[in-house]
Scaffold this motif. Structure first.
Motif, PDB file in Angstrom:
ATOM      1  N   UNK A  31       4.617  -2.515   5.357  1.00 13.38           N
ATOM      2  CA  UNK A  31       3.501  -2.974   6.210  1.00 13.38           C
ATOM      3  C   UNK A  31       2.752  -4.052   5.609  1.00 13.38           C
ATOM      4  N   UNK A  32       3.452  -5.205   5.899  1.00 14.41           N
ATOM      5  CA  UNK A  32       2.622  -6.612   5.309  1.00 14.41           C
ATOM      6  C   UNK A  32       2.645  -7.201   6.585  1.00 14.41           C
ATOM      7  N   UNK A  33       1.551  -8.535   6.755  1.00 11.45           N
ATOM      8  CA  UNK A  33       1.278  -9.268   7.518  1.00 11.45           C
ATOM      9  C   UNK A  33       2.635 -10.106   8.245  1.00 11.45           C
ATOM     10  N   UNK A  34       3.446 -10.425   7.382  1.00 12.37           N
ATOM     11  CA  UNK A  34       4.611 -11.213   7.743  1.00 12.37           C
ATOM     12  C   UNK A  34       5.721 -10.388   8.443  1.00 12.37           C
ATOM     13  N   UNK A  35       5.505  -8.944   8.442  1.00 13.68           N
ATOM     14  CA  UNK A  35       6.316  -8.225   9.053  1.00 13.68           C
ATOM     15  C   UNK A  35       5.867  -7.786  10.272  1.00 13.68           C
TER      16      UNK A  35
ATOM     17  N   UNK B 175      14.562   0.320  -1.936  1.00 10.45           N
ATOM     18  CA  UNK B 175      13.826   1.428  -2.841  1.00 10.45           C
ATOM     19  C   UNK B 175      12.692   0.777  -3.504  1.00 10.45           C
ATOM     20  N   UNK B 176      12.742  -0.740  -3.819  1.00  7.85           N
ATOM     21  CA  UNK B 176      11.622  -1.142  -4.338  1.00  7.85           C
ATOM     22  C   UNK B 176      10.563  -1.591  -3.428  1.00  7.85           C
ATOM     23  N   UNK B 177      10.820  -1.842  -2.201  1.00  8.61           N
ATOM     24  CA  UNK B 177      10.091  -2.392  -1.175  1.00  8.61           C
ATOM     25  C   UNK B 177       9.479  -1.645  -0.250  1.00  8.61           C
ATOM     26  N   UNK B 178      10.185  -0.529   0.447  1.00 15.78           N
ATOM     27  CA  UNK B 178       9.894   0.155   1.536  1.00 15.78           C
ATOM     28  C   UNK B 178       9.218   1.489   0.845  1.00 15.78           C
ATOM     29  N   UNK B 179       7.922   1.899   1.625  1.00 13.05           N
ATOM     30  CA  UNK B 179       7.123   2.836   0.989  1.00 13.05           C
ATOM     31  C   UNK B 179       7.907   4.223   1.300  1.00 13.05           C
ATOM     32  N   UNK B 180       7.471   5.336   0.506  1.00 16.73           N
ATOM     33  CA  UNK B 180       8.095   6.848   0.614  1.00 16.73           C
ATOM     34  C   UNK B 180       9.380   6.750   0.476  1.00 16.73           C
TER      35      UNK B 180
ATOM     36  N   UNK C  64     -18.937   3.483   4.394  1.00 12.71           N
ATOM     37  CA  UNK C  64     -18.167   2.211   4.383  1.00 12.71           C
ATOM     38  C   UNK C  64     -16.761   2.399   3.637  1.00 12.71           C
ATOM     39  N   UNK C  65     -15.860   1.515   3.917  1.00  8.32           N
ATOM     40  CA  UNK C  65     -14.411   1.644   3.253  1.00  8.32           C
ATOM     41  C   UNK C  65     -13.966   0.348   2.979  1.00  8.32           C
ATOM     42  N   UNK C  66     -12.840   0.243   2.192  1.00  7.31           N
ATOM     43  CA  UNK C  66     -11.979  -0.940   2.026  1.00  7.31           C
ATOM     44  C   UNK C  66     -10.794  -0.554   2.116  1.00  7.31           C
ATOM     45  N   UNK C  67      -9.842  -1.107   2.762  1.00  3.27           N
ATOM     46  CA  UNK C  67      -8.603  -0.892   2.862  1.00  3.27           C
ATOM     47  C   UNK C  67      -7.649  -2.220   2.725  1.00  3.27           C
ATOM     48  N   UNK C  68      -6.581  -2.101   1.764  1.00  3.26           N
ATOM     49  CA  UNK C  68      -5.596  -3.319   1.431  1.00  3.26           C
ATOM     50  C   UNK C  68      -4.742  -2.859   0.356  1.00  3.26           C
TER      51      UNK C  68
END
Length: 811
Positions: free
Chosen positions: A359-363, A394-399, A572-576
């Motif tokens: 889940x990155x911007x370039x994807x 395994x290094x990149x994709x979550x879960x 308030x919250x922050x996400x990143x």
């Protein structure tokens, strides 16, 4: 018989006649109509050859007749001798005497013919040796005479048969014979060839040719198709108009100004700023304007009214080029004749550096771009994403999510997209080999990425993160394979690099490398914001939208508020992604510095990342009111009720999370930074310039309610509007809407060879050579074994092993 000395070589005869006729007044006309003369010579040569064959056949017939005559003579001689012997033993009677007289009368004409034919000295000598008066005995054996005569006849026959061979060998010595014949004609005057029929025919044809007037010949030549085509070609090369006579050539200040403008790419590489080049050009133009350019009246009036010297220089150069009529097609390094496709529909290939489930911007953003470009149905779209081996997944994709085949990952991507856009996006997904770098936390292509796009689909290329894709790219130049190449800059790499060890020095080199590869491989570059470096051929425009799901959430919240319900129940919250470069450093510094001013203000932080442990440790050290939670999708239900989104990051080019928060109707508190320029037009975006201003904006957001979004504001955040902006700023609207209505080759045409194109081609060639060296690749930080894909990629993607490949890059 015709003697051999009377038959000159046919080519020498034709050359001699041509030589003798060259002195005539009509020789000029004959040379002008070389085609007719050659036809006469060819016909004369055929007649000479036929005459020679006839003479040879006559020689053979005469040889046979002489042989028959010799046999008859032999029989007559034997009869004569027999009669003479009988008369020696008996008295001659009247009847026998009369018969002998008859034989002699019959023999006399044959002997005369025999003497005439065989009057050659050699034959006479051999015959007289055996038939002379010195022989006393009448009963001599005369068979030797017969043998001599027969041998001579056979010799003549053999010579006749060999005559054709001598004539063929004689043709191979035409050049020597021609020289000897020319010298003979010069010394003896005109050669008399007698009444030989081929020569008489050839002479008569030349006389007929000479009787034709030179005007008649010239008129026929002028009206020929060849001359007309030649005239048309010369007219197309140079067309002089009346205006061309009034336009003077460029002088020294104009040439210097043009040279400086053309040299901007090179000057930029050595550190000369673009504004300095513009000032030099402006000063040169002012110097020239004081001399009053001698332009046509209409152009001169425009020049006086207009103070834009750069536009005046462009108009001046265009007028001079138009006056010359010169056109230039092609380039020193470039190949403008791109392969055409048989289909009328245009093809767009979107190449990016990441893929879901990362889940990155370039994807995410290239995936939405492909969907909405395909939705227009004006062009075919292919999304090209990296394929990682299972160890890299395994290094990149979550879960711990992995895929065993590209088809399985493609199914996951399409399902995720359909759940968010609400329509079936008809586009193709293709995979290229990629490798993950732990040090750079990025995916790099392995091998030539362009080869995974078929040539029939190589029309328009969109390179998401062009600098990232081409840092270590070793393959065919994008602008050579595609008709139009657009680069979209997502990431501010210089800001990330400056945070590393020796960051200033690394940023200096990366800045120039980015300029290098974008110049070499892109026709147009779009920067999402001015936070990125000023790349060549670039313009600033936000071509990203938000997931339609966030707009739906915003509409739902607006409806609840319209009914008087409480829409926001959280603060308030922050996400990143939890890495220092994503704004966590700025966030902790602001919170620590104004901890007392913020009081009991609490902030929920959502994110996962490599620096999670260090970030949490730093927050505990300052005893900050930060609640760290696991990362999640921004559209998750648990985040809908937050009223304020805080994003202090200044490393982003255009924060997607900020746009998503605005789409959901929340307040956004962010830095007054070029990366947030697009969001300033929204009333719910609160920007701060100082740390004190940050505190006041946070308090303002916590005490007030955000305004509902208008229809126009919602549209500006949508992917429909982003796609429209992309089509406009990338020039694709002009390219895809060509007037011819079909697939057309984009052939670039210039009046002069562009220095920019020469420099771009040289940069691309140099980059290709340097990236082909494995040692240099490793020294500059390339991931090992990324020059080509490995065996595991071949197995996963059904590729041919790289050893079987031929060189694919040609200049």
């Amino acid at each position: 018989m015709v003697k051999e000395s009377q038959i000159p070589p046919s080519s020498s005869t034709a050359a001699g006649l041509a030589s003798s006729s060259s002195s005539s007044p009509s020789s000029l006309s004959m040379t002008l109509s070389s085609t007719n003369a050659l036809s006469f010579l060819s016909k004369g040569w055929r007649e000479v050859w036929d005459s020679a064959d006839a003479d040879l056949q006559l020689m053979r017939d005469r040889a046979k007749s002489v042989k028959n005559l010799a046999s008859t003579f032999d029989r007559e001689i034997e009869n004569f001798l027999n009669n003479s012997a009988r008369s020696a033993f008996s008295a001659p009677s009247a009847s026998s005497f009369s018969s002998e007289i008859g034989i002699m009368k019959k023999l006399q004409p044959k002997i005369s013919e025999f003497r005439r034919v065989y009057s050659a000295p050699e034959i006479s000598r051999k015959v007289m040796e055996r038939w002379g008066p010195a022989r006393a005995k009448l009963g001599i054996d005369l068979s030797a005479i017969k043998n001599a005569i027969v041998s001579e006849m056979e010799l003549d026959e053999q010579q006749g048969v060999l005559e054709m061979g001598r004539m063929r060998r004689r043709r191979n010595r035409d050049r020597v014979r021609f020289t000897e014949f020319r010298e003979e004609t010069e010394s003896e005057g005109e050669v008399n060839f007698g009444d030989w029929e081929p020569i008489r025919s050839l002479k008569s044809r030349f006389k007929e040719f000479e009787k034709r007037s030179s005007l008649e010949l010239l008129s026929g030549f002028k009206n020929s198709e060849f001359v007309e085509k030649l005239k048309t070609s010369f007219k197309s090369i140079y067309k002089e108009t009346d205006e061309a006579k009034d336009v003077p050539p460029l002088d020294v200040p104009e040439l210097l100004a043009c040279l400086v403008r053309q040299s901007e790419p090179f000057l930029d590489q050595i550190g000369v700023r673009k504004d300095l080049c513009n000032r030099i050009v402006e000063n040169l133009c002012k110097c020239k304007s004081q001399q009053l350019w001698r332009l046509p009246s209409a152009q001169a009036s425009d020049l006086i009214e207009n103070d834009n010297h750069v536009e005046d220089l462009d108009m001046r150069i265009a007028s001079v080029l138009q006056s010359t009529g010169h056109h230039y097609d092609g380039g020193f390094w470039t190949d403008f004749l791109k392969p055409e496709t048989s289909e009328s529909k245009r093809h767009v290939a979107i190449v990016t550096t990441a893929s879901l489930p990362w889940m990155t911007g370039t994807a995410v953003n290239p995936l939405f771009r492909a969907a909405y470009l395909a939705k227009a149905a004006k062009q075919s779209v292919t999304l090209v994403v990296p394929w990682l081996c299972e160890s890299d997944q395994e290094l990149v994709y979550p879960n711990n999510l992995t895929f065993s085949s590209p088809e399985e990952q493609e199914s996951y991507i399409r399902k995720w997209l359909e759940e968010r856009v609400g329509f079936n996006a008809d586009f193709k997904i293709s995979f290229y080999p990629g490798k993950f770098s732990k040090e750079r936390r990025s995916i790099f292509p392995a091998g030539d990425t362009s080869q995974f796009i078929p040539s029939k689909d190589a029309d328009i290329a969109i390179l998401e993160e062009p600098e990232h894709l081409n840092w270590y790219y070793h393959g065919k130049r994008w602008t050579d394979k595609f008709n139009h190449v657009v680069g979209i800059v997502h990431t501010n790499y210089l800001e990330y690099i400056k945070r590393e060890k020796n960051g200033a020095l690394q940023a200096f080199f990366v800045n120039h490398v980015n300029n290098w590869v974008t110049r070499a491989y892109c026709d147009k570059v779009l920067r999402l914001s001015a936070a990125t470096q000023d790349l060549p051929k670039s313009v600033v425009c936000n071509v990203h939208g938000v997931n339609p799901k966030f707009l739906m959430i915003g509409e739902k919240i607006a409806e609840e508020r319209s009914r008087g319900e409480q829409a926001f129940s959280k603060g308030a919250y922050f996400l990143g992604k939890m890495v220092w470069a994503k704004g966590y450093r700025e966030l902790i510094d602001l919170m620590a510095k104004h901890k007392s001013d913020l009081g009991s203000f609490n902030l929920d932080v959502y994110g996962n990342g490599e620096d999670a442990v260090e970030v949490q440790r730093a927050a505990q050290k300052h005893d900050l009111n930060l609640n760290f939670l696991k990362g999640r999708d921004h559209a998750d239900d648990s985040l809908h009720r937050y009223k304020v989104f805080i994003n202090p990051s200044i490393s982003d080019v255009l924060c997607t999370a900020t746009a998503e928060a605005l789409a959901m109707g929340k307040f956004v508190v962010c830095a007054d930074h070029p990366s947030n320029e697009f969001f300033r037009s929204f009333p719910n975006c609160l920007t701060y310039k100082t740390p004190e201003d940050f505190v006041s904006k946070v308090k303002e957001a916590m005490l007030n309610e955000p305004l509902p979004l208008t229809t126009e504001q919602m549209y500006n955040l949508s992917w429909e509007a982003a796609t429209q902006r992309f089509m406009e700023y990338s020039d694709l609207d002009k390219i895809l809407n060509d007037g011819d209505g079909g697939r057309r080759r984009m052939r670039k045409s210039r009046s002069v060879p562009s220095l920019n194109e020469v420099i771009d081609g040289g940069l691309a060639f140099t980059h290709y050579v340097l990236t082909g060296n494995d040692f240099l690749r490793l020294c500059t930080g390339a991931t090992p074994r990324t020059k080509d894909y490995d065996k595991q990629h071949c197995k996963d993607l059904n590729l041919v092993p790289p050893q079987a490949h031929k060189p694919i890059f040609g200049w």
